[in-house]
Design a protein around this motif. Sequence first.
Motif, short mmCIF file in Angstrom:
data_model
loop_
_atom_site.label_atom_id
_atom_site.label_comp_id
_atom_site.label_asym_id
_atom_site.label_seq_id
_atom_site.Cartn_x
_atom_site.Cartn_y
_atom_site.Cartn_z
N ALA A 212 0.87 -1.19 0.00
CA ALA A 212 0.00 0.00 0.00
C ALA A 212 0.90 1.23 0.00
N ALA A 213 1.87 1.22 -0.94
CA ALA A 213 2.96 2.20 -0.88
C ALA A 213 2.64 3.49 -1.62
N ASP A 214 1.40 3.94 -1.57
CA ASP A 214 1.04 5.16 -2.30
C ASP A 214 1.76 6.39 -1.77
N ALA A 215 1.95 6.48 -0.47
CA ALA A 215 2.58 7.69 0.08
C ALA A 215 4.05 7.77 -0.33
N SER A 216 4.75 6.64 -0.29
CA SER A 216 6.17 6.71 -0.67
C SER A 216 6.32 6.96 -2.17
N SER A 221 7.66 10.80 -6.39
CA SER A 221 7.34 11.37 -7.70
C SER A 221 6.88 12.82 -7.61
N GLY A 222 6.52 13.25 -6.41
CA GLY A 222 6.04 14.62 -6.27
C GLY A 222 4.57 14.79 -6.61
N LEU A 223 3.92 13.69 -6.97
CA LEU A 223 2.49 13.74 -7.30
C LEU A 223 1.75 12.68 -6.50
N ARG A 224 0.58 13.03 -6.03
CA ARG A 224 -0.22 12.10 -5.26
C ARG A 224 -0.71 10.99 -6.17
N ARG A 225 -0.24 9.74 -5.93
CA ARG A 225 -0.56 8.61 -6.80
C ARG A 225 -1.12 7.46 -5.97
N PRO A 226 -2.34 7.02 -6.29
CA PRO A 226 -2.87 5.86 -5.56
C PRO A 226 -2.24 4.57 -6.06
N VAL A 227 -2.34 3.51 -5.29
CA VAL A 227 -2.00 2.18 -5.82
C VAL A 227 -3.31 1.40 -5.94
N GLU A 228 -3.39 0.54 -6.93
CA GLU A 228 -4.63 -0.22 -7.11
C GLU A 228 -4.67 -1.40 -6.16
#
Lengths: 318, 318
Positions: A212-216, A221-228
């Motif tokens: 669940a590494a969306d925050a890292s 990357s500098g952009l908020r990216r969800p993980v599926e």
Amino acid sequence: MDENNSTPTLRDIREAHARIRSLIRRTPVLTSSVLSEMAGAELHFKCETFQKTGAFKARGAANAVLSLSDEEAGRGVATHSSGNHAAALAWAAGRRGITATVVMPRTASRVKIASVERYGGRIVFCEPNHRAREEAAERIVRETGATLVHPYNDSRVIAGQGTVALELMEDVPGLGAIICPVGGGGLLAGTAIVAGSCGRPVRVFAGEPEGAADASLSLASGLRRPVENPSSIADGLLAFVGDKTFPIIQAGVERIATVSDSEILDAVRRLLGILKVAVEPSGAVGYAAVASGRLPVTGLKVGVILSGGNLDLERVLG
Amino acid sequence: MDENNSTPTLRDIREAHARIRSLIRRTPVLTSSVLSEMAGAELHFKCETFQKTGAFKARGAANAVLSLSDEEAGRGVATHSSGNHAAALAWAAGRRGITATVVMPRTASRVKIASVERYGGRIVFCEPNHRAREEAAERIVRETGATLVHPYNDSRVIAGQGTVALELMEDVPGLGAIICPVGGGGLLAGTAIVAGSCGRPVRVFAGEPEGAADASLSLASGLRRPVENPSSIADGLLAFVGDKTFPIIQAGVERIATVSDSEILDAVRRLLGILKVAVEPSGAVGYAAVASGRLPVTGLKVGVILSGGNLDLERVLG
């Protein structure tokens, strides 16, 4: 802080502490020479495992509930989270004598349902998908005028969670770093605000489950990216980092290390066997990150937040 | 206190505290609304689980070691106990830079041996019977001039153990009762001295395993009576109450309740699951006595000493 949307400051966190301190516990800070030696750093464990409702979530929920005007409070609060935040909100509402409505999927575990019921929360069941939960929560807000208290993407909640680091830094002078788990980022954002406002350099790190590494990923990357389909034994950390918490994390967090489920379980077992504290997998992820050696903390005096203790013993030891 | 044989007083316990306080931890006192409600009393748990070496034994051992003259200290210390006291004595001796010799039966568990070794204790193995252990210890004392530090039947040790209750009563004003486990009686005697000297009524109770109920039998009959082949999952409480500790217990302890191994295990599981603290079976026996309902504590503000945390998780949960 006039608005629920502004970024909290150290002052907001101090005010939150004054507001909630008679309701919450000032949790102890424990040390273990063995765990410090293993980590090559002087570890100070802030044990929110012993917090009311078993997790730091009581702080943010209490701050949100106590920040309401009497008129707002009279209409109650609501949330669509079903984990520690739901129990914490039910508890905080109960302490103020108001209603908390918690939207939960029909498939929620008996343990989670019982925990909300124990604190007097009103449960509304819905279909087990995110959209159904949000819609149910919106309907409750529309029909009752209840205030929706988001589990992390809320300034009052972030300010409340920041009181953990406030106490830790008061109780352990001279910390060089603070580490906590990150899910939606409320605790980490609050910690970053406190560490960044104390007038001397305190590095802030976090641990996050690999699954669940969306925050890292977002921080890198500098952009908020969800993980599926996030998945981890640390089931309290599956949330997507919030648009209110992420900028604070970007500004104040040096690094987020990811850890595997097996590293998280090792951390839980070690905390139980050596520190003698029952920490739930989500609560042990900050320590797991330290123990992994992936954070540059060697030789530092480090505050490690153990964020919750609602441990399913059989799952961990079985 | 000039002599190792006199009965300690509150003043001796205060002096012991001043002597050892920089070596030991001031352990936290935790509460749980759920456990208090279940017991019908306001419970305050003094967590010696978090003490150095994992048990209150560090206090008595440190006081004994630090009470020695430089000349005595130079000849070292010895004991023939193999449990938490042995590790505690090795630790305390290490902190003073002197030798601790521990006589252990050849059959001692790897865990107990490793624990003494970790703190730098010197181990002398002997045949697995009480007589062989005493003879081996006497020989060491004769040959090296080491001071024998008994695990409980020693005034310096009793005074050290009394510092648990001293801190508890300072940290929780207004206690109506204090409860702890009893094996040889060092902790219970120290607790009784503190409670009996504080100038207001504080009732002292203890819990004891059914399978090693010598202290409760002795207290009931007025005569120190051993039980044959004591046996319990609470393996730190099998010792026969001492001739120095028993008179203090007679003078200051109101009642000792016995608990079954199954009640002890329930107590361990509840402390782990609800209080979030890993307590070893011996350390949970005071709480097990409260939970049994066999002690008259309803409505009281009660200090419950959780005396040690060296828990074999698989044994308890398996």
